[in-house]
Design an enzyme around this catalytic site. Structure first.
Site, short mmCIF file in Angstrom:
data_model
loop_
_atom_site.label_atom_id
_atom_site.label_comp_id
_atom_site.label_asym_id
_atom_site.label_seq_id
_atom_site.Cartn_x
_atom_site.Cartn_y
_atom_site.Cartn_z
N LYS A 36 29.07 43.11 50.43
CA LYS A 36 28.78 42.10 49.41
C LYS A 36 29.62 42.33 48.16
O LYS A 36 30.05 41.40 47.51
CB LYS A 36 27.30 42.15 49.07
N CYS B 95 28.95 50.51 49.94
CA CYS B 95 28.18 51.72 49.72
C CYS B 95 27.07 51.49 48.70
O CYS B 95 27.15 50.60 47.88
CB CYS B 95 29.03 52.90 49.23
O1 M6R Z 1 31.55 39.09 44.08
P1 M6R Z 1 32.77 38.21 44.24
O2 M6R Z 1 32.46 36.75 44.12
O3 M6R Z 1 33.87 38.60 43.30
O4 M6R Z 1 33.29 38.48 45.70
C1 M6R Z 1 34.50 37.92 46.16
C2 M6R Z 1 34.54 37.86 47.67
O5 M6R Z 1 34.47 39.14 48.22
C3 M6R Z 1 33.37 37.04 48.22
O6 M6R Z 1 33.35 35.76 47.66
C4 M6R Z 1 33.46 36.91 49.75
O7 M6R Z 1 34.58 36.16 50.09
C5 M6R Z 1 32.16 36.29 50.27
N1 M6R Z 1 31.36 37.27 50.94
C6 M6R Z 1 32.36 35.17 51.20
O8 M6R Z 1 31.13 34.63 51.59
#
Ligand code: M6R
Length: 595
Positions: free
Chosen positions: A590, A2
């Site tokens: 994201k 969102c």
């Molecule tokens: O913002 P973050 O690194 O904490 O996010 C963790 C995961 O949601 C993120 O790494 C996700 O696995 C990616 N979109 C993979 O490419």
């Protein structure tokens, strides 16, 4: 996950184009529905539906909307299916107030029942609507908007931010609790948004909000009040100097490809900054002296933790425990105390699973550090010290450059911890450049030949294990195919039965583990499967692999970082070949600020 944007101007005008552009700049967060509202002459114009920004904007002529105030919201479904009704913004019962949120109101179901019992008109299942009725409840009692929002805050459980406005007024109001929110101050307008990319084209003068800030936006000023007691908060705006080019595609077809290509440059910048980072001695001292060291993250960031753990062992003789963030509390918290250190790793710095683990660790006295890409994110503000990933904006949902910089940060820390020479590490950006140039055409070709398959495996061993998992995650995320990552030696313990003629299995070959990888490849090829090796030129790999993607020769600790690149490129080209948008994979977001 969102995104909200709201703007207040001095006079009624055509706000539609500003709202649509703001929404486009929030799309990197992931969404399934779009809605806009403007307020003109005391009348609310609300247009919303499920779909992409450009589709909904065209269908409802959002660019033509006019008013003195406006808001737009991108929704990523949690409460209620993606639909017109559940899209945001939402109206209050009488249609005299409109608001939209970002985040998760966990007691939404109970609240909706209360609102209905109190005679309010509830039109959707969505928790954003609960934010509006929670304020309506107190406005009905005659409270002013700031007081009503403060009282609503006590009723709304969870992490969220919302923007809200009354038809019969000239202001907008917003509150931050857990989800990101930034205010922009321009000439003759003020605005508020979940994130900077939607604000920066309008103004570079911003105020970052803290949890518990209630903001009143007028055309020429903003006022901040504390949710706890309503007291006025004085906070100076800051000027943002980041280059906007970093949030544009710069000639690439997709952000993902651009961000893959940016890796050498951001790695160079990172290494430069790490050399002069004043926090490092204290962080290294704490890691050295700790009883236990936990490396905590989710998704791609967790894979960086796995890689970091190998580096700390290999280079610093320091055992560390990689932890998937939600497992920290059940598995490690009971034994954690103030003699321990935890390193929280995140691109966004806002991942709910990570922040929950952080809160729990801090509560028992664990010394908490972090690395994150988003400056000013919750993680960076709530840990004893944080290391910036210095990647600039990563817009594409699949993490690429932030992953390599997370891994490089761990490699740097482990090298320093072990008192080892940094020469190889300093040469890495150049090798990354070479890797991109040499593997891009190979990955493009491979993608076409793997694409007919809906299943594949990605295997690694030792230092390349985490890279195999990361390659599999990237491939799944953008191609919607199934790709399982595992330790290469585990393949024979079951998954080998999946192999049929031509079945693709990717092998990331570590410099010191070629023999183990060759043996795994032979198990696949002797069953007519296709063993695709990724590694530095090696006669054993060349003789045994069906295909070999060669990366430049490097030391054993740098090899996994280089091997990441062809895996990212392969995923990218497979997604594009399948006609998918790799920047915004379906169902994903994201920044995951929900449980
Ligand atoms: O913002 P973050 O690194 O904490 O996010 C963790 C995961 O949601 C993120 O790494 C996700 O696995 C990616 N979109 C993979 O490419």
């Amino acid at each position: 996950m969102c995104g909200i944007f709201g703007i207040v101007t001095q006079t009624e005008q055509n706000l539609g184009p500003i709202l649509v552009e703001a929404a486009r700049r929030l799309t990197y967060r992931g969404y399934d529905s779009v809605g806009a509202a403007t307020i003109k002459n005391g009348v609310i114009d609300l247009r919303k539906d499920k779909g992409r920004v450009d589709e909904v904007a065209e269908k409802y002529k959002i660019a033509e909307m006019t008013g003195q105030r406006g808001m737009i919201q991108l929704r990523w479904a949690t409460f209620g299916v993606p639909s017109k009704e559940n899209s945001q913004p939402h109206l209050d019962s009488e249609g005299k107030m409109v608001g939209a949120h970002n985040g998760n109101v966990v007691n939404n179901v109970e609240l909706r029942e209360q609102f209905m019992a109190e005679g309010m008109t509830v039109r959707s299942q969505n928790d954003g609507e609960s934010c509006v009725h929670a304020v309506e409840r107190y406005v009905r009692q005659g409270k002013d908007m700031v007081t009503a929002i403060r009282m609503a805050y006590d009723d709304l459980q969870g992490d969220y931010a919302f923007v809200i406005g009354l038809a019969d007024d000239d202001k907008l109001y917003a509150i931050k609790k857990g989800s990101g929110l930034v205010v922009g101050i321009g000439e003759g307008f003020t605005c508020v948004s979940s994130d900077l990319p939607s604000i920066l084209p309008l103004t570079r003068k911003v105020i970052r909000l803290n949890d518990g800030d209630v903001v009143t936006l007028s055309a020429d000023e903003v006022a901040l009040h504390a949710v706890a007691d309503g007291s006025f908060i004085a906070r100076e705006p800051e000027m943002i100097t980041d280059e906007m080019s970093s949030v544009q595609k710069g000639g690439y077809a997709h952000f993902m490809l651009k961000e893959i290509h940016e890796q050498p440059a951001v790695a160079r910048e990172l290494l430069h900054l790490l050399k002069n980072n004043a926090e490092l001695p204290a962080i290294l001292g704490a890691i050295r002296n700790a009883r236990n060291v936990y490396l905590v993250g989710c998704g791609t960031s967790y894979h960086a933790c796995l890689m970091g753990s190998v580096y700390f062992s290999q280079l610093g003789a320091r055992t560390t425990i990689p932890v998937l963030a939600p497992q920290f509390v059940p598995q490690y918290l009971p034994g954690a105390n103030n003699q321990d250190v935890a390193f929280f790793v995140s691109q966004s710095g806002e991942t709910r699973d990570v922040l929950k683990a952080l809160d729990a660790a801090r509560a028992v006295g664990v010394t908490c550090f972090s690395m994150a890409n988003v400056i000013g994110s919750t993680l960076t503000r709530t840990t004893a010290a944080w290391l910036p990933l210095t990647c600039g904006y990563e817009i594409s949902v699949p993490a690429t450059k932030t992953f390599t910089n997370q891994v490089i940060t761990f490699l740097y820390l482990a090298t320093c911890l072990g008192g080892k020479d940094l020469t190889n590490l300093m040469a890495l950006p150049e090798l990354m450049e070479k890797t991109i140039a040499e593997t891009d055409p190979v990955a493009r070709e491979l993608a076409d030949s793997i694409n007919p398959w809906q299943d594949c495996y990605s295997l690694g061993y030792g230092a390349t294990y985490a890279i195999a998992l990361e390659g599999a995650l990237k491939l799944k995320e953008v191609t919607y195919a199934h790709c399982e990552g595992m330790l290469s030696t585990e393949f024979k313990h079951g998954p080998l039965s999946a192999v049929t003629p031509g079945f693709p299995v990717l092998f990331s070959a570590g410099k010191d583990d070629v023999d183990v990888i060759v043996s795994g490849m032979n198990e696949v090829t002797c069953r007519e499967g296709r063993a695709i090796a990724i590694g530095a030129e090696d006669s054993r790999l060349r003789a045994n692999a069906t295909d070999l993607v060669t990366i430049p020769a490097s030391d054993a600790m740098s090899t996994p970082i280089l091997e990441t690149i062809p895996l990212q490129l392969l995923s990218y080209y497979m997604a594009v070949g399948r006609g998918y948008d790799p920047d915004f994979p379906r169902n994903l977001s994201k920044t995951l600020t929900v449980d």
